[in-house]
Design an enzyme around this catalytic site. Structure first.
Site, mmCIF file in Angstrom:
data_model
loop_
_atom_site.group_PDB
_atom_site.id
_atom_site.type_symbol
_atom_site.label_atom_id
_atom_site.label_comp_id
_atom_site.label_asym_id
_atom_site.label_seq_id
_atom_site.Cartn_x
_atom_site.Cartn_y
_atom_site.Cartn_z
ATOM 1 N N LEU A 15 1.790 14.031 -6.125
ATOM 2 C CA LEU A 15 1.050 12.780 -6.291
ATOM 3 C C LEU A 15 1.710 11.627 -5.562
ATOM 4 O O LEU A 15 1.045 10.689 -5.127
ATOM 5 C CB LEU A 15 0.918 12.434 -7.783
ATOM 6 C CG LEU A 15 0.154 13.439 -8.651
ATOM 7 C CD1 LEU A 15 0.212 13.017 -10.114
ATOM 8 C CD2 LEU A 15 -1.287 13.574 -8.192
ATOM 9 N N GLY A 16 3.012 11.661 -5.450
ATOM 10 C CA GLY A 16 3.737 10.588 -4.787
ATOM 11 C C GLY A 16 5.201 10.950 -4.646
ATOM 12 O O GLY A 16 5.720 11.825 -5.350
ATOM 13 N N GLN A 17 5.866 10.282 -3.704
ATOM 14 C CA GLN A 17 7.269 10.604 -3.439
ATOM 15 C C GLN A 17 8.029 9.349 -3.076
ATOM 16 O O GLN A 17 7.529 8.487 -2.347
ATOM 17 C CB GLN A 17 7.358 11.620 -2.283
ATOM 18 C CG GLN A 17 8.713 12.277 -2.150
ATOM 19 C CD GLN A 17 8.649 13.473 -1.209
ATOM 20 O OE1 GLN A 17 7.756 13.570 -0.366
ATOM 21 N NE2 GLN A 17 9.574 14.407 -1.360
ATOM 22 N N LYS A 38 7.568 13.216 -13.324
ATOM 23 C CA LYS A 38 8.433 12.606 -12.318
ATOM 24 C C LYS A 38 9.741 13.387 -12.305
ATOM 25 O O LYS A 38 10.495 13.378 -13.280
ATOM 26 C CB LYS A 38 8.691 11.136 -12.654
ATOM 27 C CG LYS A 38 9.471 10.389 -11.577
ATOM 28 C CD LYS A 38 9.518 8.892 -11.881
ATOM 29 C CE LYS A 38 10.184 8.114 -10.744
ATOM 30 N NZ LYS A 38 10.178 6.658 -10.989
ATOM 31 N N ASP A 135 9.465 -4.047 -8.594
ATOM 32 C CA ASP A 135 8.811 -3.287 -7.528
ATOM 33 C C ASP A 135 7.287 -3.281 -7.724
ATOM 34 O O ASP A 135 6.639 -2.248 -7.633
ATOM 35 C CB ASP A 135 9.340 -1.849 -7.478
ATOM 36 C CG ASP A 135 9.008 -1.153 -6.149
ATOM 37 O OD1 ASP A 135 8.610 -1.856 -5.196
ATOM 38 O OD2 ASP A 135 9.131 0.091 -6.075
#
Length: 721
Positions: A15-17, A38, A135
């Site tokens: 899904l994301g890195q 995660k 962030d």
């Protein structure tokens, strides 16, 4: 496949890195429930222990619908890597939403307000718990679709988060460079040594950039060549930005910096919302922390926007739809001032219709009494403003060109840009067509109001004429009945002559009103034909058809860009696709220009002419009404004067009768004449009739005066139209 004690996932379901972890789509081994895991890599374990556990601790402390939920902290079986098991958001991130070609120029207004509401609520929960995110960016705002189909956005990725009170500072640097506060950017990106400490307001800068990105589809600060290629200029733009500016760009290499104080014209947000949002962006995109708003003021101002209701107002004269944001507890007077700011139409000149009916808007009452409006069913504002129509940027100006050679990444980027301009053309085409519909519908309603005014005035005129004709006829019959002495009275003769003149004036007014009715009927028929033409327009379908075909090719390019290269046959197909894509884009823009823009511009010209006719007709009816009112007023006076004369004659007859009773009987006349008693009764009847006629004329005059007042005064001061 990888797993923990309770969850299982495949490394293909990425899904994301990030630098320290990867996020995968996973399932619960027992229930099959989808979650996001995660998984931290070896680099993450090089960080201090307190930094490694900080994300777990922060997420455990938070519990809010706009914060991603932490379900568990587990470990993988073999390497015993830490795994965060979190809520899975199937609709990707806000960044993925913005990267869709449909949103190339920013989110629609309704969706942007959802983003604003969710981000503000999530950030408020963070501040209540003394946490700074560090962030904030579209990629760290996940989207979930609720049970009723509504979007729900959630803050995620708390790897850089830490507990920090409002008055505390930190010195470590985290974040994504395009969204970093300039002070942090200087040290983290430019690697310049500086001893500055940072406070919680660094999140506000990131929120400002994120909201601008969501509203416009692009970043606010763009040096020539892009933020990642020209870092020094990027820093200059953010630090040299004048107060009040919300964006800056360098258009050419070594060129000057250009500042923007408003959102671009391509933005989908209404001017009403922009006027509320821009001051917030200007005050949180402030480099000097002393000048930047704090979270308390940010929450107060954003909450003020989110608590407002929107009233849709279509300015019929200007042919523009406005979104007016006010509080439900505000008065009509405040609403009218808000309309004034957007339309330049003063409150005393504002008149409204809704769904064909006149709206009575008392300035002192609450605005919540205004009917519920939508973009397709707005309040219609009628005024004497000059038609100007919708201001927009031609999508053709934002269409990039394909490079001649086959470059998979470049071709994908170009196709994405062209498709984005195509979707913008589709949106504008719908707005232009809806604008024509609202123009014609609004004019139709005004025609109905004017026709009703004609009917009301004509009824008053005819009633007055009937009374006057009856009065004149009665006087003629009375003179024939043996009252030659009335004809010899000069005053009475002049009054009867004046009544006949007034009757002639009213007759001309009646004829004039009937001619106006015919003119309005003719214009109404024109409107019906024009509306039929708008309903038969198929430009939207043609543009949509081109977009569907372009979207299919775009998806092919999206797949191809991930490959290292294409074979000969595939490359030939790719070239054909580029050619077809270009032809479709050209056809789409041609339809937009010729079928949408040109027709809209022609409709504006026609609308301007029709509005002039409407205003002239309205003024004409007002003048006719004034003339009728004046005639009725004068006729009333004449009738009252005649009534007095009749009373005097009646009194004289009574005296003559008394004297005649004492005198000798008169000689027999060759022709019979009325007796004094008959004359007295007839005179009394005439007197009563004149009084009734004067009273009726007075009532008619009140009606016509109201009609004239309705035509001449705005709703803001009289409450009627």
């Amino acid at each position: 496949m990888q797993s923990t004690a309770n969850y299982l996932w495949h490394t293909d379901d990425l899904l994301g890195q990030g630098a320290t972890a990867s996020v995968y789509k996973a399932r619960n081994k027992k229930s099959g429930e989808l979650v996001a895991v995660k998984v931290f890599n070896t680099t993450s374990y090089l960080r201090p222990r307190e930094v490694q556990v900080r994300e777990f601790e922060v997420l455990r402390k938070l519990n809010h619908q706009n914060i991603i939920k932490l379900f568990a902290v587990e470990e993988t079986g073999g390497s015993r890597q830490k795994v965060l098991v979190m809520e899975y958001c199937s609709s990707g991130s806000l960044l993925s939403v913005l990267e869709s070609p449909e949103n190339a120029f920013g989110l629609p207004e309704d969706e942007f307000l959802v983003v604003l509401r969710c981000v503000v609520a999530g950030m408020n929960h963070l501040r209540e718990n003394g946490i700074v995110h560090r962030d904030i960016k579209p990629g760290n705002i996940m989207r979930l679709v609720g049970e009723e189909g509504q979007s729900i956005y959630k803050l995620t990725d708390f790897g850089a988060a830490r507990e920090l009170d409002d008055d505390e500072k930190f010195v470590s640097v985290y974040g994504t460079e395009e969204y970093l506060h300039p002070d942090m950017y200087e040290r983290a990106v430019l690697r310049k040594p500086q001893q500055k400490a940072f406070g919680v307001t660094v999140d506000l800068w990131s929120i400002g950039v994120t909201l601008y990105h969501a509203a416009t589809g692009s970043l606010p600060f763009i040096p020539f060549g892009g933020p990642r290629r020209n870092k020094e200029i990027m820093y200059r733009i953010t630090t040299e930005k004048p107060a009040g500016a919300i964006a800056g760009a360098q258009r050419r290499e070594n060129g000057p910096l250009e500042w923007s104080y408003t959102l671009p014209i391509t933005c989908q947000l209404s001017l009403g919302l922009q006027s509320q949002l821009v001051p917030i962006l200007a005050n949180i995109l402030e480099v000097e922390q002393a000048k930047c708003w704090g979270f308390d003021q940010f929450f107060a101002e954003t909450s003020d926007i989110l608590q407002r209701v929107v009233i849709h107002v279509f300015s019929l004269s200007q042919a523009v739809l406005h979104h007016v944001y006010i509080h439900a507890h505000n008065t009509i007077a405040i609403f009218q001032e808000a309309v004034h700011k957007q339309t330049s139409v003063a409150p005393r000149h504002q008149e409204y219709l809704f769904e064909g009916h006149l709206c009575v808007l008392e300035p002192s009452i609450s605005a919540q009494h205004i009917a519920h409006t939508t973009a397709s069913s707005p309040l219609t504002l009628f005024s004497t403003a000059i038609p100007k129509g919708l201001a927009f940027r031609d999508p053709a100006l934002d269409v990039p060109k394909f490079v001649p050679k086959v470059d998979l990444q470049a071709d994908y980027n170009t196709a994405k840009g062209v498709l984005g301009a195509g979707y913008q053309a589709l949106r504008l085409a719908r707005v232009l067509l809806d604008g024509q519909e609202l123009m014609l519908r609004g004019l139709h309603w005004v025609m109905e109001v004017l026709q009703a005014t004609c009917r009301r005035t004509l009824e008053v005129v005819r009633t007055s004429l009937l009374y006057l004709s009856s009065s004149l006829g009665t006087e003629r019959s009375s003179s024939v009945a043996g009252m030659p002495e009335i004809q010899e009275l000069k005053v009475a003769a002049e009054l009867r002559s004046r009544l006949r003149t007034l009757a002639e004036v009213l007759s001309r007014c009646s004829q004039n009103i009937m001619e106006t009715q015919e003119s309005l009927s003719s214009l109404s028929q024109e409107l019906v034909k024009s509306r039929d033409q708008v309903h038969e327009d198929r430009s939207i379908q043609q543009i949509q058809c081109c977009l569907d075909k372009m979207n299919f090719i775009y998806k092919q390019f999206k797949k191809s860009r991930m490959r290292p290269g294409l074979g000969y046959n595939e490359e030939q197909i790719h070239k054909l696709d580029k050619m077809n894509f270009s032809h479709l884009a050209k056809r789409l823009l041609q339809v937009f220009q010729e079928e949408c823009v040109q027709k809209y511009q022609a409709s504006l010209v026609t609308h301007g002419k029709r509005m002039r006719v409407v205003h002239e007709t309205r003024n004409h009816l007002r003048l006719v009404g004034c003339s009728v009112a004046a005639c009725n007023t004068e006729a009333q006076g004449v009738q009252e004067s005649l009534s007095k004369i009749l009373e005097e004659l009646s009194h004289q007859l009574l005296q003559d009768r008394a004297k005649g009773a004492q005198a000798s009987p008169p000689p027999i006349a060759p022709y019979p004449s009325p007796t004094p008693k008959d004359l007295l009764l007839h005179m009394q009847e005439l007197c009563e009739g004149m009084k009734l006629l004067a009273s009726d004329l007075l009532d008619n005059n009140r009606i016509i005066e109201r009609t004239v007042k309705d035509l001449g005064d705005p709703l803001g001061s009289t409450g009627v139209w």
